[in-house]
Design an enzyme around this catalytic site. Structure first.
Site, PDB file in Angstrom:
ATOM      1  N   CYS A  55       0.830  -1.206   0.000  1.00 24.41           N
ATOM      2  CA  CYS A  55       0.000   0.000   0.000  1.00 24.41           C
ATOM      3  C   CYS A  55       0.865   1.256   0.000  1.00 24.41           C
ATOM      4  O   CYS A  55       0.561   2.237  -0.677  1.00 24.41           O
ATOM      5  CB  CYS A  55      -0.906   0.011   1.232  1.00 24.41           C
ATOM      6  SG  CYS A  55      -1.779  -1.533   1.516  1.00 24.41           S
TER       7      CYS A  55
HETATM    8  C1  BEZ Z   1       1.033  -4.933   2.186  1.00 22.40           C
HETATM    9  O1  BEZ Z   1       0.375  -4.021   1.701  1.00 22.40           O
HETATM   10  O2  BEZ Z   1       2.155  -5.154   1.797  1.00 22.40           O
HETATM   11  C2  BEZ Z   1       0.460  -5.745   3.300  1.00 22.40           C
HETATM   12  C3  BEZ Z   1      -0.882  -5.696   3.534  1.00 22.40           C
HETATM   13  C4  BEZ Z   1      -1.400  -6.452   4.564  1.00 22.40           C
HETATM   14  C5  BEZ Z   1      -0.574  -7.228   5.334  1.00 22.40           C
HETATM   15  C6  BEZ Z   1       0.768  -7.259   5.086  1.00 22.40           C
HETATM   16  C7  BEZ Z   1       1.299  -6.503   4.061  1.00 22.40           C
END
Ligand code: BEZ
Length: 178
Positions: A55
């Site tokens: 994200c």
């Molecule tokens: C990520 O966006 O990389 C992520 C999202 C949820 C859990 C772990 C990582």
């Protein structure tokens, strides 16, 4: 969700207001779904957590950079929603130097639950969070839907592709060309 109205909820945001004074001049401001969606064509994207790697490295900064392209296609606003409180979402927005994308704190998960997108992420110690999805929402009605595959509780992976800004832009352009 295609053709459905987004749920009517109240989001508890925090806004800067110099009139508050002191070293931390912020106050609560309740904003409703209507405040965010009524009379506008927007991209809403929702993700599992502020500050998480995919994200923070790809999805949010790419939406921020590509905002002019979305605007040229008639998108009024781009909203990034997460089941995180307003303090966390504001800190994330500040850290990302956001000027275009607006963050929406769905701290209690009410909007996400009513969208049918709330999933358990207890395997990561996250509790209940949003499955990753995006939508084109026109005057509060979902016009296009981009949900990552494999919707499930305690998912071992974190699929990311269909809800990317690049994919959504391609779809918007294809619709206009059709
Ligand atoms: C990520 O966006 O990389 C992520 C999202 C949820 C859990 C772990 C990582």
């Amino acid at each position: 969700m295609l053709g459905k109205k987004v749920p009517a909820v109240t989001f508890r945001t925090r806004v800067r207001d110099e009139a508050v004074g002191g070293p931390n001049p912020y106050r609560w401001q309740d904003l409703t779904s209507d405040d965010y969606f009524k009379g506008k064509k927007v991209v809403l994207f929702s993700l599992p957590g502020a500050f998480t790697p995919t994200c923070s490295t790809y999805q949010l900064p790419d939406f921020e950079k590509l905002t002019p392209e979305f605007r040229a296609l008639g998108i009024d606003e781009i909203y990034c929603l997460s089941v995180n409180d307003a303090f966390v979402m504001n800190a994330w927005a500040k850290g990302q130097n956001l000027e275009n994308v607006k963050v929406i704190p769905d701290g209690s998960g009410e909007f996400t639950r009513k969208m049918g997108m709330l999933v358990a992420k207890d395997n990561l110690g996250f509790g209940m969070r949003s499955w990753r999805y995006a939508a084109i929402v026109n005057d509060g009605v979902v016009e296009q839907w981009f949900e990552e595959e494999g919707y499930s509780d305690n998912c071992e992976s974190d699929p990311y592709g269909v809800s990317s800004p690049q994919n959504i832009l391609e779809n918007l352009k294809a619709r206009i060309a059709a």
